[in-house]
Design an enzyme around this catalytic site. Structure first.
Site, PDB file in Angstrom:
ATOM      1  N   ARG A 137      -0.535  -9.720  13.266  1.00 39.65           N
ATOM      2  CA  ARG A 137      -1.148  -8.322  12.685  1.00 39.65           C
ATOM      3  C   ARG A 137      -1.846  -9.121  11.397  1.00 39.65           C
ATOM      4  O   ARG A 137      -3.071  -8.680  11.114  1.00 39.65           O
ATOM      5  CB  ARG A 137       0.163  -7.875  11.812  1.00 39.65           C
ATOM      6  CG  ARG A 137       0.562  -6.815  12.881  1.00 39.65           C
ATOM      7  CD  ARG A 137       2.005  -6.349  12.569  1.00 39.65           C
ATOM      8  NE  ARG A 137       2.119  -5.825  11.315  1.00 39.65           N
ATOM      9  CZ  ARG A 137       3.293  -5.750  10.501  1.00 39.65           C
ATOM     10  NH1 ARG A 137       4.461  -6.336  10.959  1.00 39.65           N
ATOM     11  NH2 ARG A 137       3.399  -5.213   9.258  1.00 39.65           N
ATOM     12  N   LYS A 195       0.946  -1.290   0.167  1.00 42.94           N
ATOM     13  CA  LYS A 195      -0.042  -0.132   0.033  1.00 42.94           C
ATOM     14  C   LYS A 195       0.720   1.320  -0.078  1.00 42.94           C
ATOM     15  O   LYS A 195       0.361   2.327  -0.557  1.00 42.94           O
ATOM     16  CB  LYS A 195      -0.955  -0.050   1.428  1.00 42.94           C
ATOM     17  CG  LYS A 195      -1.935  -1.194   1.338  1.00 42.94           C
ATOM     18  CD  LYS A 195      -2.578  -1.199   2.326  1.00 42.94           C
ATOM     19  CE  LYS A 195      -1.973  -1.301   3.870  1.00 42.94           C
ATOM     20  NZ  LYS A 195      -1.580  -2.540   4.328  1.00 42.94           N
ATOM     21  N   ARG A 238      11.394  -6.479   4.247  1.00 39.09           N
ATOM     22  CA  ARG A 238      11.334  -5.178   4.919  1.00 39.09           C
ATOM     23  C   ARG A 238      12.054  -5.112   6.177  1.00 39.09           C
ATOM     24  O   ARG A 238      12.492  -4.033   6.317  1.00 39.09           O
ATOM     25  CB  ARG A 238       9.785  -4.660   4.919  1.00 39.09           C
ATOM     26  CG  ARG A 238       9.563  -3.446   5.079  1.00 39.09           C
ATOM     27  CD  ARG A 238       8.058  -2.894   4.881  1.00 39.09           C
ATOM     28  NE  ARG A 238       7.278  -3.476   6.209  1.00 39.09           N
ATOM     29  CZ  ARG A 238       5.833  -3.081   5.913  1.00 39.09           C
ATOM     30  NH1 ARG A 238       5.565  -2.439   4.817  1.00 39.09           N
ATOM     31  NH2 ARG A 238       5.159  -3.657   6.798  1.00 39.09           N
ATOM     32  N   ARG A 288      11.668  -1.819  11.310  1.00 36.50           N
ATOM     33  CA  ARG A 288      10.458  -1.836  12.044  1.00 36.50           C
ATOM     34  C   ARG A 288      10.511  -3.002  12.938  1.00 36.50           C
ATOM     35  O   ARG A 288      10.475  -4.088  12.556  1.00 36.50           O
ATOM     36  CB  ARG A 288       9.335  -1.776  10.996  1.00 36.50           C
ATOM     37  CG  ARG A 288       8.932  -0.378  10.574  1.00 36.50           C
ATOM     38  CD  ARG A 288       8.003  -0.527   9.457  1.00 36.50           C
ATOM     39  NE  ARG A 288       6.645  -1.223   9.851  1.00 36.50           N
ATOM     40  CZ  ARG A 288       5.492  -1.090   9.248  1.00 36.50           C
ATOM     41  NH1 ARG A 288       5.378  -0.482   7.975  1.00 36.50           N
ATOM     42  NH2 ARG A 288       4.380  -1.775   9.662  1.00 36.50           N
ATOM     43  N   ARG A 294      -9.419   0.708   9.234  1.00 41.82           N
ATOM     44  CA  ARG A 294      -9.126  -0.769   9.381  1.00 41.82           C
ATOM     45  C   ARG A 294      -9.988  -1.414  10.123  1.00 41.82           C
ATOM     46  O   ARG A 294      -9.888  -2.624  10.596  1.00 41.82           O
ATOM     47  CB  ARG A 294      -7.582  -0.790  10.362  1.00 41.82           C
ATOM     48  CG  ARG A 294      -6.311  -1.241   9.476  1.00 41.82           C
ATOM     49  CD  ARG A 294      -5.433  -1.006  10.621  1.00 41.82           C
ATOM     50  NE  ARG A 294      -4.109  -1.592  10.274  1.00 41.82           N
ATOM     51  CZ  ARG A 294      -2.960  -1.436   9.520  1.00 41.82           C
ATOM     52  NH1 ARG A 294      -3.198  -0.105   8.922  1.00 41.82           N
ATOM     53  NH2 ARG A 294      -1.971  -2.311   9.186  1.00 41.82           N
TER      54      ARG A 294
HETATM   55  P1  ADP Z   1       1.216  -2.795   7.722  1.00 40.78           P
HETATM   56  O1  ADP Z   1       0.012  -2.570   6.950  1.00 40.78           O
HETATM   57  O2  ADP Z   1       2.416  -3.174   7.003  1.00 40.78           O
HETATM   58  O3  ADP Z   1       0.924  -3.742   8.939  1.00 40.78           O
HETATM   59  P2  ADP Z   1       0.961   0.214   8.677  1.00 40.78           P
HETATM   60  O4  ADP Z   1       2.288   0.894   8.513  1.00 40.78           O
HETATM   61  O5  ADP Z   1      -0.232   0.269   7.900  1.00 40.78           O
HETATM   62  O6  ADP Z   1       1.690  -1.370   8.495  1.00 40.78           O
HETATM   63  O7  ADP Z   1       0.637   0.100  10.302  1.00 40.78           O
HETATM   64  C1  ADP Z   1       1.527  -0.306  11.363  1.00 40.78           C
HETATM   65  C2  ADP Z   1       0.725  -0.571  12.628  1.00 40.78           C
HETATM   66  O8  ADP Z   1       0.246   1.076  12.962  1.00 40.78           O
HETATM   67  C3  ADP Z   1      -0.235  -1.575  12.605  1.00 40.78           C
HETATM   68  O9  ADP Z   1       0.026  -2.836  12.796  1.00 40.78           O
HETATM   69  C4  ADP Z   1      -1.279  -0.805  13.779  1.00 40.78           C
HETATM   70  O10 ADP Z   1      -0.766  -1.397  15.009  1.00 40.78           O
HETATM   71  C5  ADP Z   1      -1.281   0.419  13.672  1.00 40.78           C
HETATM   72  N1  ADP Z   1      -2.075   1.099  12.680  1.00 40.78           N
HETATM   73  C6  ADP Z   1      -2.016   1.623  11.553  1.00 40.78           C
HETATM   74  N2  ADP Z   1      -3.098   2.094  11.188  1.00 40.78           N
HETATM   75  C7  ADP Z   1      -4.101   1.760  12.008  1.00 40.78           C
HETATM   76  C8  ADP Z   1      -5.334   2.291  11.998  1.00 40.78           C
HETATM   77  N3  ADP Z   1      -6.086   2.477  10.994  1.00 40.78           N
HETATM   78  N4  ADP Z   1      -6.203   1.803  13.380  1.00 40.78           N
HETATM   79  C9  ADP Z   1      -5.546   0.982  14.240  1.00 40.78           C
HETATM   80  N5  ADP Z   1      -4.120   0.772  14.072  1.00 40.78           N
HETATM   81  C10 ADP Z   1      -3.420   1.275  13.094  1.00 40.78           C
END
Ligand code: ADP
Length: 190
Positions: free
Chosen positions: A146, A14, A128, A134, A89
């Site tokens: 996750r 994404k 990654r 990360r 999400r």
């Molecule tokens: P990825 O999609 O690779 O898991 P992101 O960078 O989108 O990673 O998100 C990393 C973390 O940030 C998620 O695992 C979550 O803990 C938190 N997070 C991100 N966006 C949201 C959201 N919309 N609602 C709740 N937690 C979020």
């Protein structure tokens, strides 16, 4: 306005693809993950709070995330549109996003899912982890959590948009350029 939700499990690409789309369409990229990480780096109050959830592979609570997203979106003057990456999400976030967009006189144009199989996702996250630093990519148990959270809480958000006839998926495997081209074609056909 053109408002796209780019959707898919962790590792779907994404963030990478958002960067290609903002240039072509002049959109504002709103990644909740990036905003949380910037706050963690800056050791803000929000960052400290979010870190506790992120490091375990859990979602940050809806209320915190929704308020954050709105305040970031409101900072932008006269946007041409947004790419929402990593948000919404949960269904609650999706409803809040619709309400917010309505308030500013617009709506979601389309949710586009990046379709990637699970083996490929795991190997991308492993790669990654080596260069991103990360924490949430480094530990297989956190990655698994996750993925589980994605299946249980996030995947159903797709139904929210398909119920509004605003959902499509594209093949998220292949070269970055090939996937970008598929996204351009999909968006140009909207
Ligand atoms: P990825 O999609 O690779 O898991 P992101 O960078 O989108 O990673 O998100 C990393 C973390 O940030 C998620 O695992 C979550 O803990 C938190 N997070 C991100 N966006 C949201 C959201 N919309 N609602 C709740 N937690 C979020």
């Amino acid at each position: 306005m053109l408002n796209i939700v780019l959707f898919g499990p962790p590792g779907a690409g994404k963030g990478t693809q958002s960067n290609q789309l903002i240039e072509k369409y002049g959109l504002i990229h709103l990644s909740t993950g990036d905003i949380f990480r910037a706050n963690i780096k800056g050791k803000t109050k929000l960052g400290v709070l979010a870190k506790g959830f992120i490091d375990k592979g859990q979602l940050v609570p809806d209320e915190v995330t929704i308020n954050l997203l709105k305040s970031e979106a409101q900072k932008v003057e006269n946007p041409k549109g947004f790419i929402f990456d990593g948000f919404p999400r949960t269904n609650k976030q999706a409803v809040a996003l619709d309400d917010f967009l309505l308030e500013i006189g617009t709506s979601i144009t389309q949710m586009i899912s990046l379709d990637v199989d699970e083996e490929e996702l795991k190997s991308r996250l492993e790669l990654r982890a080596k260069d991103s630093g990360r924490v949430d990519d480094a530990d297989p148990a956190v990655i698994q959590n996750r993925i589980n959270v994605y299946r249980q809480e996030t995947a159903p958000v797709k139904d929210y948009y398909s119920g509004q006839d605003k959902w499509m998926k594209i093949d998220g495997q292949g070269t970055i350029e090939a996937i970008t081209q598929r996204l351009f074609d999909a968006i140009d056909s909207l």
